[in-house]
Design an enzyme around this catalytic site. Structure first.
Site, PDB file in Angstrom:
ATOM      1  N   GLU A  21       0.887  -1.175   0.000  1.00 26.51           N
ATOM      2  CA  GLU A  21       0.000   0.000   0.000  1.00 26.51           C
ATOM      3  C   GLU A  21       0.914   1.212   0.000  1.00 26.51           C
ATOM      4  O   GLU A  21       1.663   1.406   0.945  1.00 26.51           O
ATOM      5  CB  GLU A  21      -0.892   0.023   1.242  1.00 26.51           C
ATOM      6  CG  GLU A  21      -1.588  -1.290   1.584  1.00 26.51           C
ATOM      7  CD  GLU A  21      -2.792  -1.589   0.719  1.00 26.51           C
ATOM      8  OE1 GLU A  21      -3.073  -0.809  -0.223  1.00 26.51           O
ATOM      9  OE2 GLU A  21      -3.455  -2.614   0.975  1.00 26.51           O
ATOM     10  N   CYS A  54      -1.936   9.384   3.622  1.00 27.54           N
ATOM     11  CA  CYS A  54      -1.750   8.923   2.250  1.00 27.54           C
ATOM     12  C   CYS A  54      -2.910   9.401   1.392  1.00 27.54           C
ATOM     13  O   CYS A  54      -2.802   9.528   0.187  1.00 27.54           O
ATOM     14  CB  CYS A  54      -1.639   7.404   2.218  1.00 27.54           C
ATOM     15  SG  CYS A  54      -2.959   6.606   3.114  1.00 27.54           S
TER      16      CYS A  54
HETATM   17  P1  NAP Z   1       8.472   4.859   4.324  1.00 27.50           P
HETATM   18  O1  NAP Z   1       9.567   5.827   4.550  1.00 27.50           O
HETATM   19  O2  NAP Z   1       8.381   4.180   3.017  1.00 27.50           O
HETATM   20  O3  NAP Z   1       8.598   3.772   5.483  1.00 27.50           O
HETATM   21  C1  NAP Z   1       7.616   2.778   5.674  1.00 27.50           C
HETATM   22  C2  NAP Z   1       8.221   1.623   6.447  1.00 27.50           C
HETATM   23  O4  NAP Z   1       9.200   0.962   5.639  1.00 27.50           O
HETATM   24  C3  NAP Z   1       8.938   2.038   7.722  1.00 27.50           C
HETATM   25  O5  NAP Z   1       8.693   1.064   8.715  1.00 27.50           O
HETATM   26  C4  NAP Z   1      10.397   2.029   7.289  1.00 27.50           C
HETATM   27  O6  NAP Z   1      11.271   1.856   8.370  1.00 27.50           O
HETATM   28  C5  NAP Z   1      10.398   0.820   6.377  1.00 27.50           C
HETATM   29  N1  NAP Z   1      11.518   0.741   5.417  1.00 27.50           N
HETATM   30  C6  NAP Z   1      12.226   1.736   4.857  1.00 27.50           C
HETATM   31  N2  NAP Z   1      13.153   1.240   4.004  1.00 27.50           N
HETATM   32  C7  NAP Z   1      13.020  -0.112   4.026  1.00 27.50           C
HETATM   33  C8  NAP Z   1      13.678  -1.186   3.359  1.00 27.50           C
HETATM   34  N3  NAP Z   1      14.679  -0.992   2.489  1.00 27.50           N
HETATM   35  N4  NAP Z   1      13.251  -2.440   3.600  1.00 27.50           N
HETATM   36  C9  NAP Z   1      12.244  -2.665   4.454  1.00 27.50           C
HETATM   37  N5  NAP Z   1      11.602  -1.707   5.136  1.00 27.50           N
HETATM   38  C10 NAP Z   1      11.976  -0.430   4.908  1.00 27.50           C
HETATM   39  O7  NAP Z   1       7.060   5.543   4.592  1.00 27.50           O
HETATM   40  P2  NAP Z   1       6.675   6.529   5.783  1.00 27.50           P
HETATM   41  O8  NAP Z   1       7.444   7.785   5.625  1.00 27.50           O
HETATM   42  O9  NAP Z   1       6.727   5.829   7.088  1.00 27.50           O
HETATM   43  O10 NAP Z   1       5.130   6.757   5.475  1.00 27.50           O
HETATM   44  C11 NAP Z   1       4.682   7.668   4.544  1.00 27.50           C
HETATM   45  C12 NAP Z   1       4.320   7.009   3.241  1.00 27.50           C
HETATM   46  O11 NAP Z   1       3.383   5.966   3.445  1.00 27.50           O
HETATM   47  C13 NAP Z   1       3.647   7.960   2.278  1.00 27.50           C
HETATM   48  O12 NAP Z   1       4.154   7.727   0.993  1.00 27.50           O
HETATM   49  C14 NAP Z   1       2.188   7.558   2.356  1.00 27.50           C
HETATM   50  O13 NAP Z   1       1.428   7.890   1.219  1.00 27.50           O
HETATM   51  C15 NAP Z   1       2.306   6.081   2.521  1.00 27.50           C
HETATM   52  N6  NAP Z   1       1.080   5.500   3.079  1.00 27.50           N
HETATM   53  C16 NAP Z   1       0.265   4.741   2.283  1.00 27.50           C
HETATM   54  C17 NAP Z   1      -0.917   4.216   2.782  1.00 27.50           C
HETATM   55  C18 NAP Z   1      -1.849   3.393   1.949  1.00 27.50           C
HETATM   56  O14 NAP Z   1      -2.759   2.800   2.502  1.00 27.50           O
HETATM   57  N7  NAP Z   1      -1.686   3.323   0.651  1.00 27.50           N
HETATM   58  C19 NAP Z   1      -1.255   4.470   4.103  1.00 27.50           C
HETATM   59  C20 NAP Z   1      -0.403   5.244   4.887  1.00 27.50           C
HETATM   60  C21 NAP Z   1       0.767   5.751   4.371  1.00 27.50           C
HETATM   61  P3  NAP Z   1      12.019   3.154   9.003  1.00 27.50           P
HETATM   62  O15 NAP Z   1      10.981   4.016   9.579  1.00 27.50           O
HETATM   63  O16 NAP Z   1      12.884   2.536  10.028  1.00 27.50           O
HETATM   64  O17 NAP Z   1      12.764   3.805   7.870  1.00 27.50           O
END
Ligand code: NAP
Ligand code: MG
Length: 520
Positions: A287, A321
Site C-alpha cells: 500500500e 496517504c
Molecule cells: P516509508 O519511509 O516508506 O517507510 C515505511 C516503512 O518501511 C517504515 O517502517 C520504514 O522503516 C520501512 N523501510 C524503509 N526502508 C526499508 C527497506 N529498504 N526495507 C524494508 N523496510 C523499509 O514511509 P513513511 O514515511 O513511514 O510513510 C509515509 C508514506 O506511506 C507515504 O508515501 C504515504 O502515502 C504512505 N502511506 C500509504 C498508505 C496506503 O494505505 N496506501 C497508508 C499510509 C501511508 P524506518 O521508519 O525505520 O525507515
C-alpha cells in the site's frame, strides 16, 4: 477506573464528541507523560529481546521530550524473529479458526479498553490531534473485528466445490501462507500496524511486525494487546530498528512467505521488485503513496468544497496517504472558492496537538520539517504562496498550512507526493481537462469531486482513476475511510493488489487456496 464510561468511537462520535471523551483523554496525556523515559524491549518468540544499541524516541511536539528508549535491532534479531515465527506457525495454523477468532476479538477489545492511553501516546509520538488519534486506535480494533467477522461469515473459507458423483467429496480450502512480515508507516501507527497484523494472524499466519522508526511506542502498546489477549509466543513478534537494516533483513530472509508493506512508493516498489526475483512467487501487499486530486465543478456547493479541501489538505498536517494535495477548480468559481478556503485555513490553530485548541500538530520529524522548507522555497520561486509557507515558533516541527496558486502545470510538484500540509490549486475551463490532469500521475489512491449535477457526478465516477472516491464530502474531500464503510486501497502506483482493506476481498489475500478431492 472501572466506573469509566465505555465509548464506541466512530467518525460520528468524533464529529460531536462527548465532553467525557476530552476529560479521559486529558487525564491519559498526563498519565502517559508521567511514565516516559523507560526502555522497551523487542518481543521475539515470546521473550523480551534487548539489542546492543537503543535509540531515544523523542516527540515532534517538543524535541527535548524523550518518550522512551527502543531497541536498535540487528540483522541477527531480524533472522531470529523470522525463525521464531516459523517455529510457532504450525501450532497456530492448526488451531481451529474459531479459537483464533476468539483470541483476536479479545485483542480488539483490549485495544478499545486501552483507547485513551494508546491515543495519548500516539498524539505525542507523531503529533496527531486527539480526535484523529482516538480514531486511529479504534479503527485498529475495528479492522481486526472486521476480519474476524469475515472469517466467520465465510465459515473459515472452507467451501464445497462441484462433485462428479456421490462418491466424490470436493472442497476448496483457504490456508495461511506461513510467516508474514508487516512493515508499517509512521502516519497511522496503530491502524496500519494492527490492521494487517490482525488479518494475517486471524488467517493463521505467524507475524513479524517492524513499525516505522518514528512510531515504535504505539506499536509496542499494540504488541502488548496481542500478547495479553493470548496470542501464543512466537505467533506475533515485534522488532524495532532501521528499515534499511532490520526491515531489509526481514525481507531478505527466504523463510518469509508474504509481506504487507505500507509506506512510500519508492520502498514499496523496491520490495515488489525484490520479491519478483525470489525462487518462486510470494505475495506482497504493498500500500503506497498518493497524489490525491479534488475537482470542483462550476456546479459545486463551494461551502462543502472549501470545507472538504481544508480538512483533507491539512488534517494530520497533510501526512495522510489520502491527503488532498491538488485542487482543480472551474475558473468561474475559483475566486469565491479561494476566499472560502482561505477563511477556513486562517482559523486553523497549529501547536501542541494534545491541546484541544489545536487542530494541527507538528510534522513527524526533522526530515519532513526540512522537506517543507525546501518545497516552499521551490513553490515560492515558481508559483505564488497565498497562505502559509513558513515554519512556526515552538520547540517542535511546526509549519503553517500552505496554499499555493499559479504553479505552472508542468512543475514536478504537481506529480510528486510531498506528504506535508501543502495544497496546490489550478483553474480549469473544461471538466475534461481537469480529469486528464487528475489522472496524469503514477498514483491512484483517493480522489474527490464537488458538483450538484448528477450527470457530471456519474461521469466523474466513470472516469477517475483511483481506488477511493468521495463526492461532495465536506468532512473530508479525499480523507476519512472507516472499515466496512469505505474500502481503502489504491490503483496504479498506490497499491499492488487491486484489493482494498476494510472490505470483502482483503482477508483472502493472507491465504492460498487448495482444492481437496476425496473419492470414497
Ligand atoms: P516509508 O519511509 O516508506 O517507510 C515505511 C516503512 O518501511 C517504515 O517502517 C520504514 O522503516 C520501512 N523501510 C524503509 N526502508 C526499508 C527497506 N529498504 N526495507 C524494508 N523496510 C523499509 O514511509 P513513511 O514515511 O513511514 O510513510 C509515509 C508514506 O506511506 C507515504 O508515501 C504515504 O502515502 C504512505 N502511506 C500509504 C498508505 C496506503 O494505505 N496506501 C497508508 C499510509 C501511508 P524506518 O521508519 O525505520 O525507515
Ligand atoms: Mg519515511
Amino acid at each position: 477506573m472501572s466506573e469509566k464510561k465505555k465509548f464506541k468511537v466512530t467518525y460520528s462520535t468524533l464529529a460531536s464528541p462527548d465532553p467525557l471523551l476530552h476529560q479521559y483523554y486529558d487525564a491519559a496525556v498526563i498519565e502517559a507523560k508521567a511514565g516516559f523515559g523507560k526502555t522497551f524491549p523487542m518481543l521475539i518468540g515470546g521473550e523480551k529481546r534487548f539489542a546492543e544499541k537503543t535509540f531515544a524516541k523523542t516527540s515532534p511536539i517538543d524535541t527535548d521530550m524523550v518518550m522512551g528508549y527502543f531497541q536498535y535491532g540487528s540483522e541477527q534479531d531480524a533472522h531470529d524473529a523470522i525463525a521464531a515465527a516459523r517455529a510457532a506457525f504450525p501450532g497456530w495454523r492448526d488451531t481451529p479458526w474459531q479459537e483464533r477468532v476468539a483470541i483476536m476479538r479479545k485483542a480488539a477489545d483490549l485495544i478499545s479498553d486501552r483507547l485513551f492511553h494508546m491515543a495519548a501516546v500516539m498524539s505525542i509520538e507523531i503529533g496527531k490531534n486527539r480526535l484523529e488519534a482516538l480514531g486511529d486506535v479504534e479503527e485498529t480494533a475495528d479492522l481486526i473485528r472486521y476480519n474476524c467477522d469475515a472469517l466467520e461469515k465465510n465459515e473459515g473459507y472452507i467451501r464445497p466445490l462441484l462433485s462428479e458423483s456421490e462418491r466424490h467429496h470436493n472442497r476448496s480450502v483457504l490456508k495461511p501462507y506461513g510467516v508474514w512480515v508487516v512493515i508499517s508507516p509512521f502516519n497511522f501507527p496503530a491502524a496500519l500496524a494492527g490492521g494487517p497484523s490482525g488479518a494475517a494472524l486471524v488467517a493463521g499466519n505467524a507475524v513479524v511486525l517492524k513499525p516505522a522508526t518514528d512510531t515504535p511506542y504505539t506499536a509496542w502498546l499494540l504488541a502488548e494487546c496481542f500478547r495479553d489477549a493470548g496470542v501464543p509466543d512466537g505467533v506475533f513478534n515485534y522488532i524495532t530498528g532501521s528499515g534499511r537494516v532490520v526491515g531489509q533483513t526481514l525481507l531478505d530472509d527466504p523463510e518469509v512467505d508474504g509481506v504487507t508493506f505500507t509506506g512510500s512508493y519508492d520502498v514499496g516498489m523496491h520490495i515488489l521488485r525484490q520479491f519478483a526475483q525470489g525462487k518462486y512467487p510470494r505475495p506482497v501487499i504493498a500500500e503506497m503513496g498518493g497524489k490525491n486530486p479534488v475537482i470542483i465543478s462550476k456546479n459545486a456547493d463551494l461551502d462543502k468544497a472549501a470545507m472538504g479541501v481544508m480538512r483533507s489538505a491539512f488534517g494530520l498536517q497533510g501526512q495522510k496517504c489520502s491527503a488532498a494535495s491538488r485542487v482543480y477548480v472551474h475558473q468561474e468559481v475559483k475566486d469565491p472558492f479561494m476566499e472560502k478556503l482561505l477563511g477556513l485555513t486562517e482559523q486553523i490553530n497549529v501547536g501542541d496537538p494534545t491541546d484541544k485548541a489545536n487542530w494541527m500538530g507538528p510534522v513527524a520529524n526533522k526530515g519532513a520539517y526540512e522537506d517543507y522548507q525546501r518545497y516552499v522555497a521551490d513553490l515560492r520561486e515558481h508559483g505564488r504562496i497565498i497562505y502559509g509557507g513558513e515554519t512556526l515558533p515552538g520547540n517542535g516541527y511546526y509549519v503553517a498550512p500552505t496554499i499555493v496558486d499559479d504553479l505552472p502545470l508542468d512543475h514536478p510538484l504537481w506529480k510528486e507526493e510531498m506528504f506535508l500540509p501543502i495544497v496546490t490549486i489550478a483553474p480549469f475551463e473544461k471538466l475534461e481537462d481537469a480529469m486528464t490532469w487528475a489522472n496524469d500521475v503514477d498514483y491512484g489512491l483517493t480522489a474527490g469531486f464537488f458538483s450538484e449535477d448528477d450527470e457530471e457526478i456519474q461521469w466523474w465516477l466513470d472516469n477517475i482513476e483511483a481506488g477511493v472516491l468521495y463526492v461532495n464530502r465536506a468532512s473530508g474531500a479525499t480523507t476519512g475511510a472507516w472499515p466496512g464503510y469505505q474500502s481503502f486501497g489504491g490503483w496504479k502506483g498506490s497499491g499492488s493488489t487491486g484489493k482494498a482493506a476494510g472490505s470483502f476481498y482483503y482477508l483472502p489475500q493472507y491465504m492460498h487456496e487448495q482444492s481437496q478431492t476425496i473419492v470414497d
